[in-house]
Design a protein around this motif. Structure first.
Motif, short mmCIF file in Angstrom:
data_model
loop_
_atom_site.label_atom_id
_atom_site.label_comp_id
_atom_site.label_asym_id
_atom_site.label_seq_id
_atom_site.Cartn_x
_atom_site.Cartn_y
_atom_site.Cartn_z
N PRO A 114 0.84 -1.21 0.00
CA PRO A 114 0.00 0.00 0.00
C PRO A 114 0.87 1.26 0.00
N GLU A 115 0.41 2.26 -0.73
CA GLU A 115 1.14 3.53 -0.74
C GLU A 115 0.75 4.40 0.45
N PHE A 116 -0.54 4.31 0.85
CA PHE A 116 -1.04 5.17 1.93
C PHE A 116 -1.91 4.36 2.88
N VAL A 117 -2.07 4.90 4.06
CA VAL A 117 -2.97 4.30 5.04
C VAL A 117 -3.60 5.44 5.85
N ILE A 118 -4.89 5.29 6.15
CA ILE A 118 -5.55 6.20 7.09
C ILE A 118 -5.61 5.46 8.43
N PRO A 119 -4.88 5.90 9.43
CA PRO A 119 -4.86 5.19 10.72
C PRO A 119 -6.22 5.24 11.42
N PHE A 120 -6.48 4.25 12.24
CA PHE A 120 -7.70 4.23 13.05
C PHE A 120 -7.71 5.43 14.00
N LYS A 121 -8.84 6.12 14.07
CA LYS A 121 -9.05 7.18 15.05
C LYS A 121 -10.09 6.76 16.10
N VAL A 122 -10.99 5.86 15.73
CA VAL A 122 -12.02 5.37 16.63
C VAL A 122 -11.52 4.08 17.28
N ASP A 123 -11.47 4.06 18.62
CA ASP A 123 -11.00 2.85 19.29
C ASP A 123 -12.15 1.87 19.52
N LYS A 124 -11.82 0.70 20.05
CA LYS A 124 -12.82 -0.35 20.21
C LYS A 124 -13.94 0.05 21.17
N MET A 221 -19.37 -0.46 1.79
CA MET A 221 -18.25 0.45 1.94
C MET A 221 -18.62 1.88 1.52
N GLU A 222 -19.43 2.00 0.49
CA GLU A 222 -19.85 3.34 0.07
C GLU A 222 -20.78 3.96 1.11
N SER A 223 -21.49 3.13 1.86
CA SER A 223 -22.41 3.65 2.88
C SER A 223 -21.69 4.29 4.05
N ILE A 224 -20.45 3.85 4.35
CA ILE A 224 -19.74 4.45 5.48
C ILE A 224 -18.78 5.55 5.02
N GLY A 320 -13.70 3.61 10.60
CA GLY A 320 -12.76 3.70 11.71
C GLY A 320 -12.10 5.05 11.85
N GLN A 321 -12.40 5.96 10.94
CA GLN A 321 -11.87 7.32 11.02
C GLN A 321 -12.91 8.28 11.59
N SER A 322 -14.16 8.20 11.08
CA SER A 322 -15.20 9.15 11.47
C SER A 322 -16.19 8.59 12.49
N GLY A 323 -16.31 7.26 12.58
CA GLY A 323 -17.28 6.66 13.48
C GLY A 323 -18.65 6.44 12.86
N LYS A 324 -18.82 6.72 11.57
CA LYS A 324 -20.10 6.50 10.90
C LYS A 324 -20.40 5.01 10.86
#
Length: 361
Positions: A114-124, A221-224, A320-324
């Motif tokens: 992978p070239e890029f990754v968006i790290p998790f912001k929302v924890d368990k 995936m498009e829904s979130i 996992g980024q926005s919590g939607k």
């Protein structure tokens, strides 16, 4: 040798003829009338229309640095066939898709980095609380669902995405109407005018996501969405620590059709939003040419949450980024019947009932 010119009625498709009395073109089938110049202009615009053309460069991708792949392991699910990537310290686990046990297959190899990754912001913990709040707001859920559903599994997984960039030239035609009403002492009259509306424009698109996992439904995936690519960072294996990652099994080439469809739909919607002053506007035809198309490979964070209610397995997905959060929950038939009975007794339109049912109203 004589040459015959024929114009088609934009409303019904019949052949229109010149009416010497009105000095206009008239359709003998639907009685529509058109200025000669208007039909000529429409014909010239139709001649300019081109078929869709989508040009994409192949993604060469980024290769793993020496020794990086040795730090990654592959787990294979014997039930659904999913291949899960994780760091070398991850113990035996269960499949994030079907929740069945998975077994170690070997080291990661033969795939792009992978070239890029968006790290998790929302924890368990926040994911669990969001699910609880989500269920609590569903008015048609069974009364006991909030208390009796049991959280079976929650897993953080990086989902592979192909991100598409491109420029687009779009030309779109619409059928529009405008209605005028008036009355006299005897009758009420309604006149409907029909219009052909054309729009053209140039647009640029960046980071249009198409998930590269056949195990993850595209519509889910498009829904979130949306994901904020502004928070993406260069990929490092350290970001996978404590999480799983899906190994892409849908290539960039096989994802292009969905990217094309999303770009075409976006072009049509953007140009539609420039059409004002009509009572109805319907898409008639569109032409989109894509240039400078390229793609890159990234991982996006998703929480997959499995819960169980009365022997039924339910799955929710969370950005996992926005919590939607999205997912289906059981519907209480007594509540639903009571709603229909009460609202229809008051003469409430069915559209209101449907809006309440799906949380639109």
């Amino acid at each position: 040798m004589s040459e015959i010119f024929e114009y088609k009625c934009p409303n019904c498709g019949g052949s229109v003829e010149f009416d010497s009395g009105t000095q206009k073109m008239k359709c003998p089938y639907c009685d529509s009338e058109f200025d000669v110049e208007a039909l000529k202009n429409m014909d010239s615009r139709l001649d300019e229309e081109q078929p869709d053309e989508f040009k994409w460069d192949n993604a060469d991708g980024t290769q793993w640095d020496e020794g990086e792949e040795d730090k990654m392991s592959i787990f294979v699910c014997k039930s659904c066939g999913g291949e899960i990537v994780c760091d070398e310290n991850t113990a035996a686990t269960s499949c994030p898709y079907c929740d069945n046990p998975v077994v170690m297959s070997g080291r990661l190899s033969g795939t792009l980095k992978p070239e890029f990754v968006i790290p998790f912001k929302v924890d368990k913990n926040r994911a669990k609380e969001t699910l609880k709040s989500y269920i609590g707001k569903k008015k048609f859920a069974p009364k006991l669902f909030a208390n009796e559903n049991k959280l079976e599994e929650i897993k953080g997984i990086y989902v592979p995405f192909w991100l598409f960039d491109s420029d687009a030239d779009a030309a779109v035609s619409f059928k529009a109407t405008r209605t005028t009403t008036w009355s006299d002492k005897k009758y009420r009259y309604t006149k409907t005018d029909h219009f052909d509306v054309f729009r053209k424009g140039n647009m640029s698109f960046a980071n249009i996501p198409v998930d590269g996992s056949s195990k993850m439904a595209d519509d889910l995936m498009e829904s979130i969405e949306p994901f904020d690519f502004g928070e993406a960072v260069d990929f490092q294996t350290a970001y996978l620590s404590g999480y799983l990652a899906d190994k892409y099994d849908v290539s960039m080439e096989d994802s292009i059709d969905r990217a094309n469809a999303r770009i075409k739909s976006s072009c049509e919607e953007t140009l539609r939003n420039t059409v004002h002053g009509y009572e109805s506007v319907m898409l008639n035809n569109s032409s989109v040419q894509i240039t400078k198309g390229c793609a890159k490979y990234a991982l996006y964070p998703v929480w997959l949450i499995h819960t169980k209610y009365k022997d039924e397995q339910l799955t929710f997905a969370m950005n996992g980024q926005s919590g939607k959060l999205v997912g289906n929950i059981p519907v209480s038939m007594p509540k639903l019947i009571a709603l229909f009975a009460g609202i229809t007794a008051l003469g409430t339109p069915i559209i209101y009932i449907v809006g309440r049912l799906f949380g639109i109203i």
